[in-house]
Design a protein around this motif. Structure first.
Motif, PDB file in Angstrom:
ATOM      1  N   ALA A  63       0.840  -1.203   0.000  1.00  0.00           N
ATOM      2  CA  ALA A  63       0.000   0.000   0.000  1.00  0.00           C
ATOM      3  C   ALA A  63       0.878   1.258   0.000  1.00  0.00           C
ATOM      4  CB  ALA A  63      -0.931   0.006   1.210  1.00  0.00           C
ATOM      5  N   GLN A 115      -3.300   6.228   5.993  1.00  0.00           N
ATOM      6  CA  GLN A 115      -4.284   5.776   5.011  1.00  0.00           C
ATOM      7  C   GLN A 115      -4.116   4.296   4.680  1.00  0.00           C
ATOM      8  OE1 GLN A 115      -4.131   7.405   0.977  1.00  0.00           O
ATOM      9  NE2 GLN A 115      -6.305   7.824   1.195  1.00  0.00           N
ATOM     10  N   ARG A 171      -5.491   2.322   7.476  1.00  0.00           N
ATOM     11  CA  ARG A 171      -6.950   2.391   7.499  1.00  0.00           C
ATOM     12  C   ARG A 171      -7.590   1.600   6.358  1.00  0.00           C
ATOM     13  NH1 ARG A 171      -9.653   8.026   6.690  1.00  0.00           N
ATOM     14  NH2 ARG A 171      -9.356   7.286   4.568  1.00  0.00           N
ATOM     15  N   SER A 172      -7.019   1.684   5.156  1.00  0.00           N
ATOM     16  CA  SER A 172      -7.685   1.048   4.009  1.00  0.00           C
ATOM     17  C   SER A 172      -7.320  -0.415   3.837  1.00  0.00           C
ATOM     18  CB  SER A 172      -7.318   1.748   2.694  1.00  0.00           C
ATOM     19  OG  SER A 172      -7.452   3.112   2.803  1.00  0.00           O
ATOM     20  N   VAL A 173      -6.177  -0.822   4.339  1.00  0.00           N
ATOM     21  CA  VAL A 173      -5.720  -2.185   4.060  1.00  0.00           C
ATOM     22  C   VAL A 173      -5.676  -3.056   5.322  1.00  0.00           C
ATOM     23  CG1 VAL A 173      -3.767  -3.565   3.254  1.00  0.00           C
ATOM     24  CG2 VAL A 173      -4.432  -1.506   2.009  1.00  0.00           C
ATOM     25  N   PRO A 203      -9.517  -3.044   7.825  1.00  0.00           N
ATOM     26  CA  PRO A 203     -10.655  -3.883   7.423  1.00  0.00           C
ATOM     27  C   PRO A 203     -10.402  -5.375   7.653  1.00  0.00           C
ATOM     28  CG  PRO A 203     -10.072  -2.347   5.665  1.00  0.00           C
ATOM     29  CD  PRO A 203      -9.016  -2.217   6.717  1.00  0.00           C
TER      30      PRO A 203
END
Ligand SMILES: Nc1ncnc2c1ncn2[C@@H]1O[C@H](COP(=O)(O)OP(=O)(O)OP(=O)(O)O)[C@@H](O)[C@H]1O
Ligand SMILES: [Mg+2]
Lengths: 250, 226
Positions: B124, B133, B136-138, B141
């Motif tokens: 990422a 980020q 948070r995004s990878v 979740p």
């Protein structure tokens, strides 16, 4: 004369006592495909990682398209938008589909809206021959398919340079071909690639230059014909013949 | 002829079922509030333990160790009678259960965040995402999915531990049962507490089933190997 696309100038890197890169310098032009070979631990991965600053160098300079990217005030995220990376272990985002893997950067980094990102994502999956697997999750894909998604993910950012760190060495032998074919296509399209790989078939047919790294130093750097037929350094010849033997034993 | 004692005692439970249901409502509300507070504090705390550094990280770790090392009964008595944090027994019980749950939830999330392999975060970063980020995004979740089983466990523990609020007189399920039994109907003790136990069991069972559903719903097709 225009600037080279990538230039390393006297790059040094150590981990503690261990000197990993000892004055590495080379240049490549836009459209070049350079293949880096060398024994395990010679610093190949470290060298690649210095280019997109996943690893910070100790001294020297690295230039991308004329800009020094190793300055303290370089925005690493801006740099990384321009330099794609393909990993040995794929490192796909496990919770996202193939398309999701390719579009995440487009949406979160490039700020594209979902529809545009998906449209572009499909195109890149098509480019690696995987548009029919857009909705598959990484765990549902074969190793070769995963690596092709990894390539599409890097391509999607439209980088100036693609780095590959042993992209086929985690694959079963029968799956190597599909990944190498994609890399050959990219090379033919003129995408600039710096590839750590011991796939000599690829090196012979696609490489502009081969760089032989040993113990943190570039021992030899030249076109494939020179290295294969007329190596200048004794160590290059030894290493290549060991590679050939290992290959035949497989 | 007087009715059989057994019959009359069950009749007593049934007559007072409305009170027990009100107590059940308080128990459910207290569980929900405590779990929510525990999540709101525990998730960031887990993230700080994994990604933080310096004094903040040390402070969070220390708070966790202290809270996990103190009996819940002591925490709740201390907050209510010692520090008088609130005149409301419900609020005090929520803070006590919520803080203790945060300390445990932080460990669930810490483990889950650490279990997402480093390579994905690196990938990422390599496409130009900032650290926050990318996490948070990878990572988040996937970590949340992996937290469901541990969370399920924590939910059950908090649900049952709400009964400790009896010591500060909060009218939750066990307190209602206790009051019924002490209000002159001591012969119905067995019936009352069996009913109370049954209600706890049903609540636990239903939440576990719902969280199983959640786990299935959010599972990643083909498994989690990337
Ligand atoms: N993060 C790190 N911390 C400490 N030492 C490291 C780190 N990364 C690499 N090294 C060391 O640096 C040396 C070069 O490693 P590098 O991974 O660059 O070699 P390589 O040529 O890619 O090897 P391989 O063919 O095995 O992948 C090795 O001795 C390795 O142990
Ligand atoms: Mg390597």
């Amino acid at each position: 004369m225009s600037d080279p696309l990538l230039a390393l100038d006297d790059v040094y890197k150590s981990y503690g006592e261990e000197q990993v890169l000892s004055g590495v310098s080379f240049e490549m032009d836009a459209g070049d495909v350079d293949v880096v070979i060398g024994p395990s631990g010679s610093g190949k991965s470290t060298m690649l990682r210095c280019v997109n600053r996943l690893t910070e160098i100790d001294s020297g300079d690295i230039y991308l398209d004329g800009d020094c990217v190793t300055d303290a005030d370089t925005d690493v995220n801006e740099l990384r938008k321009q330099v794609g990376m393909v990993f040995q272990d794929f490192n796909l985002f496990a919770h996202l589909t193939a398309l999701g893997n390719v579009t995440l950067g487009l949406r979160k980094v490039r700020g594209m809206d979902k529809a545009t990102a998906q449209e572009q994502g499909y195109e890149h999956l098509e480019q690696v021959g995987l548009s029919d697997q857009a909705d598959s999750y990484p765990a549902e894909l074969s190793g070769g398919q995963k690596q092709r998604v990894g390539i599409a993910r890097a391509l999607a950012m439209d980088p100036k340079l693609l780095l590959f760190d042993e992209p086929t060495s985690a694959l079963d032998p029968e799956l190597v071909g599909e990944v190498v074919d994609v890399m050959r296509d990219l090379a033919a399209e003129g995408i600039t690639m710096l590839v750590v790989s011991h796939e000599m078939g690829f090196a012979r047919s696609a490489a502009s230059d081969i760089i032989f790294l040993d113990d943190g130093r570039i021992v030899e750097h030249g076109p494939p014909e020179q290295l294969f037929q007329n190596p200048q350094a004794a160590r290059t010849g030894e290493f290549l013949s060991r590679l050939e033997t290992a290959h035949e034993e497989e | 002829m007087p009715p059989l004692p057994l019959q009359s005692d069950w009749a007593f439970v049934i007559e007072n079922l409305d009170l027990l249901l009100v107590g059940t409502g308080v128990t459910v509300a207290l569980t929900a509030a405590s779990i929510l507070l525990g999540f709101l504090l525990g998730f960031p705390a887990g993230a700080v333990e994994v990604y933080g550094r310096g004094p903040l990280k040390r402070a969070v770790e220390t708070a966790g160790v202290v809270l996990r090392g103190t009996p819940l009964l002591v925490i709740i008595i201390l907050l209510f009678f010692g520090l008088s944090v609130s005149s409301s027994a419900f609020v005090t019980a929520t803070i006590a259960l919520g803080l203790r749950s945060a300390a445990y939830q932080s460990q669930i999330f810490r483990g889950a965040l650490q279990s997402v392999d480093e390579g994905q975060l690196e990938a990422a970063r390599a496409i130009g995402m900032g650290r926050f980020q990318a996490i948070r995004s990878v990572v988040v979740p996937q970590a949340l999915r992996r937290s469901v089983p541990g969370f399920q466990n924590e939910f059950t523990i908090v649900l049952k531990d709400t009964s400790i609020a009896i010591v500060i007189g909060l009218g939750e399920l066990l307190t209602v049962g206790q009051n019924l039994y002490q209000g002159g109907q001591s012969t119905a003790a067995l019936e009352i507490f069996l009913t109370v136990s049954l209600i706890y069991f049903v609540l636990t069972f239903v939440t576990n089933r719902s969280l199983d559903r959640l786990d299935d719903h959010f599972s990643i097709p083909g498994g989690e190997r990337a």
